[in-house]
Design an enzyme around this catalytic site. Structure first.
Site, PDB file in Angstrom:
ATOM      1  CE1 TYR A  21      69.613  14.327  29.280  1.00 35.29           C
ATOM      2  CE2 TYR A  21      67.571  13.099  29.057  1.00 35.29           C
ATOM      3  CZ  TYR A  21      68.255  14.295  29.032  1.00 35.29           C
ATOM      4  OH  TYR A  21      67.577  15.458  28.755  1.00 35.29           O
ATOM      5  CE1 TYR A 175      67.748   8.934  21.512  1.00 37.40           C
ATOM      6  CE2 TYR A 175      66.506  10.914  22.018  1.00 37.40           C
ATOM      7  CZ  TYR A 175      66.733   9.568  22.200  1.00 37.40           C
ATOM      8  OH  TYR A 175      65.936   8.854  23.051  1.00 37.40           O
ATOM      9  CG  HIS A 176      65.790  15.053  20.446  1.00 36.33           C
ATOM     10  ND1 HIS A 176      67.019  15.535  20.832  1.00 36.33           N
ATOM     11  CD2 HIS A 176      65.209  14.565  21.569  1.00 36.33           C
ATOM     12  CE1 HIS A 176      67.169  15.367  22.137  1.00 36.33           C
ATOM     13  NE2 HIS A 176      66.100  14.786  22.606  1.00 36.33           N
ATOM     14  CE  LYS A 537      53.240  18.770  23.453  1.00 35.19           C
ATOM     15  NZ  LYS A 537      52.897  17.561  24.241  1.00 35.19           N
ATOM     16  CG  ASP A 541      55.550  17.780  26.598  1.00 38.34           C
ATOM     17  OD1 ASP A 541      56.683  17.482  26.168  1.00 38.34           O
ATOM     18  OD2 ASP A 541      54.538  17.101  26.391  1.00 38.34           O
ATOM     19  CG  HIS A 543      59.225  15.353  23.839  1.00 39.93           C
ATOM     20  ND1 HIS A 543      59.739  16.015  24.931  1.00 39.93           N
ATOM     21  CD2 HIS A 543      60.270  14.707  23.271  1.00 39.93           C
ATOM     22  CE1 HIS A 543      61.040  15.768  25.016  1.00 39.93           C
ATOM     23  NE2 HIS A 543      61.390  14.977  24.029  1.00 39.93           N
TER      24      HIS A 543
END
Length: 688
Positions: A21, A175-176, A537, A541, A543
């Protein structure tokens, strides 16, 4: 017969696609990286895009500040996509693009470049992730509300099924979900529920040809995660394959066994990579890879591995090479690919698989009763469940119930020579953003403005009428429309959206230690009110796992917490701090853009007369950048090594106490007529 001859006669399965990746800074630099990796034996590309590209902004947009080229490559127009794949024949390549909200646009750019290369688009192979629903739950690169977002996903599926039949138009991405704290059952059930929601949306299209449904179903792929619970992960993948086949037959009536095959790619767990003793991550990555390769019936079609040092920052080409060699050694030096499934007939495996399937069916039933995946997302039900699961995981590590070597057990060790000296991680130059801004201004100056206006008008017409978005997007790509212009025109049609944070009064956590509660209570008595924490935040971003857990634990120890979710501007964060009367501001940035964003927040605080409010920062931050932040006036910096949330809470209380002490001392000096002698303001405070 010689040993060499006997080995040669053994029939081996074809190895999975070997990927890394990758992508950073500019298209030209990423192209060099791709060609280098392909020369080293990589067999497919996996493109990482930067956050402005993922969320539909040009490099010179206000919200792109500090984010350009940081977590991936900046692609603002056809010229960038052309440079990204220079000298890489797309007709022969299998390309995976981790892109969601702007997937139709990036695929349009890719198809336009393929046409320029003379590649027939019907022969192109690859994947667009295009799983927008999980973005509302975990990664946060959504733009539009769920309904129009699903419509865009559907448009890509219908277009590619007809025109690019070898392309995987959607990669259902669990995945996340695991990165956000999902249990194996949550990962299974949420991903399958999302896939069904998308397939049902496709079937509801008034122009959909039902005869093509089995083809649509067969092109839906998955992108999964594999953690350290080795046996459970093997069983999870076998359960995934069996449940997908079950759904194909029972829900959708698909009879062709080949079209029911569960096809998936994988990147193994990044959540478990540690900043402490980072060399241990090599072993973790290898063990996690085995979970998705050993079982032939549930073997990944493509594998990409993180690098050992990704908890420290961006990996270098050598670090990526090391992970690639791990795949190659397993695929070509061992006898793994010479045998049928080595777990068939195992009572242990079969029992665990059946248990996972039963639990997943029950969770799928619950999600259906909530109204399906989309309704459950909009109501915040799934997000809150993920936040609670992640809280349990963190609490288990804090208490030592879940051992992480080098973190909560066997912390003493020799210094790692791998992290010594300069250049241990890759850093993106601060000039990348300025250069990107200059390039996009030049691009705009040289294109046909009338063609751009017409292309955008056609795009808007398609968006409003319900026509498939792909043809006008491809035309816009060829006309020179930019990523930000495509995104802005669709924002004007569909609007924007802010997903539930999962941080509510009802969110259940493991609570906090009594020591931390008492300290915050004492601080409240000194203040004469409940201590107030604003968690922000800044930037693009998405996450948010760390911010969510900090907000929850702060709530549990007694702070009055304000957390409004992702993608806040520095101006919004400062305005909220002023409105709430914040005693401390916590900023979370994991995209590498912490220095410019924190600098802007500090500047806005000074303008608002709030420079006395201490600021702490959390993220993947190097030692060098930590010093830079401290020199800006940041009071404390937290990185992945700071896993004990109660200690962070104690640290926040001490930060507020020092700020109070300084203000009291400054006031006393002023009243006594003492010239402003320099006093420590916490800039050099220890990291808690």
């Amino acid at each position: 017969m010689s040993a060499q001859a006997s080995v040669a006669e053994v029939k081996r399965d074809k190895p999975w696609i070997i990927r890394t990746y990758a992508g950073h800074s500019t298209a030209a630099e990423s192209n060099k990286l791709y060609r280098g990796n392909l020369a080293k034996g990589q067999t497919g590309l996996s493109v990482a895009f930067d956050l402005p590209t993922q969320t539909g902004y040009d490099p010179d947009h206000e919200l792109a500040r500090g984010e350009v080229g940081k977590v991936g490559v900046s692609i603002a127009h056809l010229g960038d996509m052309r440079a990204l794949f220079d000298q890489i024949p797309l007709a022969q390549m299998n390309t995976s693009m981790t892109i969601n909200a702007t997937a139709p646009w990036l695929l349009s750019l890719y198809l336009a470049v393929a046409e320029e290369q003379g590649a027939p688009i019907a022969a192109l192979q690859g994947t667009t992730q295009n799983d927008i629903i999980k973005e509302y739950l975990s990664r946060g690169t959504y733009v539009f509300p769920p309904a129009p977002s699903l419509r865009l996903t559907k448009d890509v599926i219908l277009f590619t099924t007809k025109n690019v039949p070898k392309w995987n138009p959607m990669n259902v991405c669990s995945y996340h979900l695991q990165e956000a704290g999902a249990t194996p059952v949550q990962e299974l059930s949420y991903a399958l529920a999302i896939a069904m929601a998308v397939l049902d949306t496709v079937r509801e299209d008034p122009d959909f040809d039902e005869a093509s449904f089995s083809d649509v179903f067969s092109r839906i792929s998955f992108f999964v995660n594999a953690g350290m619970r080795f046996v459970t992960e093997i069983c999870k993948m076998r359960a995934f394959a069996e449940l997908w086949d079950e759904i194909a037959q029972q829900r959708y009536g698909i009879t062709d066994a080949k079209k029911r095959i569960f096809r998936y790619g994988v990147q193994v767990n990044s959540l478990g990579l540690t900043e402490q003793q980072p060399e241990n991550n090599v072993h973790r990555i290898l063990i996690e890879m085995l979970a998705v390769t050993l079982s032939k019936r549930a073997r990944a079609r493509a594998v990409q591995l993180p690098a050992w040092n990704e908890a420290l920052g961006l990996p270098r080409p050598w670090d990526q090479q090391w992970s690639m060699r791990m795949q190659q050694i397993l695929a070509f030096e061992t006898d793994l690919l010479e045998y049928d499934d080595i777990f068939d007939g195992s009572t242990v495996i079969e029992s665990r698989v059946e248990a996972l399937k039963e639990q997943t069916r029950a969770e799928l039933k619950r999600i259906a009763e909530l109204g399906g995946a989309v309704t459950a997302v909009e109501a915040g039900e799934l997000k809150r469940a993920l936040v609670e699961s992640n809280a349990r995981r963190i609490a288990a590590i804090e208490k030592g119930e879940q051992i992480v070597v080098g973190v909560n057990k066997w912390q003493q060790g020799e210094p790692s020579p791998l992290t010594a000296g300069d250049g241990a991680i890759f850093t993106v130059s601060e000039t990348v953003e300025m250069e990107a801004e200059a390039r996009i201004r030049e691009w705009r100056s040289k294109r046909d403005d009338n063609a751009v206006k017409q292309a955008l008008a056609d795009l808007e017409q398609a968006a409003r009428s319900g026509a498939n978005i792909m043809p006008p997007s491809i035309a816009a790509a060829k006309a020179g429309v930019t990523t930000g212009e495509w995104g802005q025109r669709l924002r004007e049609v569909f609007g924007e959206y802010r997903a539930p944070t999962g941080v509510t009064l009802e969110t259940v956590t493991s609570g906090a230690a009594e020591e931390a509660r008492l300290l915050i209570a004492d601080l409240g008595e000194r203040l004469g009110e409940t201590p107030k924490l604003v968690v922000g935040k800044p930037g693009l971003d998405g996450h948010s796992n760390g911010a969510e857990q900090i907000a929850l634990r702060a709530r549990d120890v007694g702070f009055d917490v304000t957390y409004d979710g992702i993608r806040q501007t520095p101006t919004e964060i400062v305005a909220k701090a002023k409105e709430r009367g914040a005693h401390v501001i916590g900023l979370s940035v994991l995209s590498g853009s912490h220095v410019p964003l924190v600098r802007e927040v500090k500047a806005k605080l000074r303008e608002a007369g709030l420079d006395h409010v201490p600021v702490v920062v959390g993220g993947i931050i190097s030692t060098e950048d930590e010093l830079v932040l401290k020199n800006m006036g940041v009071t404390a910096v937290y990185t992945p090594k700071d896993y004990e949330l109660d200690k962070i809470m104690v640290g926040l209380a001490k930060v507020v106490e020092r700020a109070l002490d300084k203000r009291a001392a400054d006031k006393a000096d002023t009243e006594a007529g003492v010239p402003g002698a320099p006093r420590p303001n916490g800039n050099a405070a220890q990291v808690f």
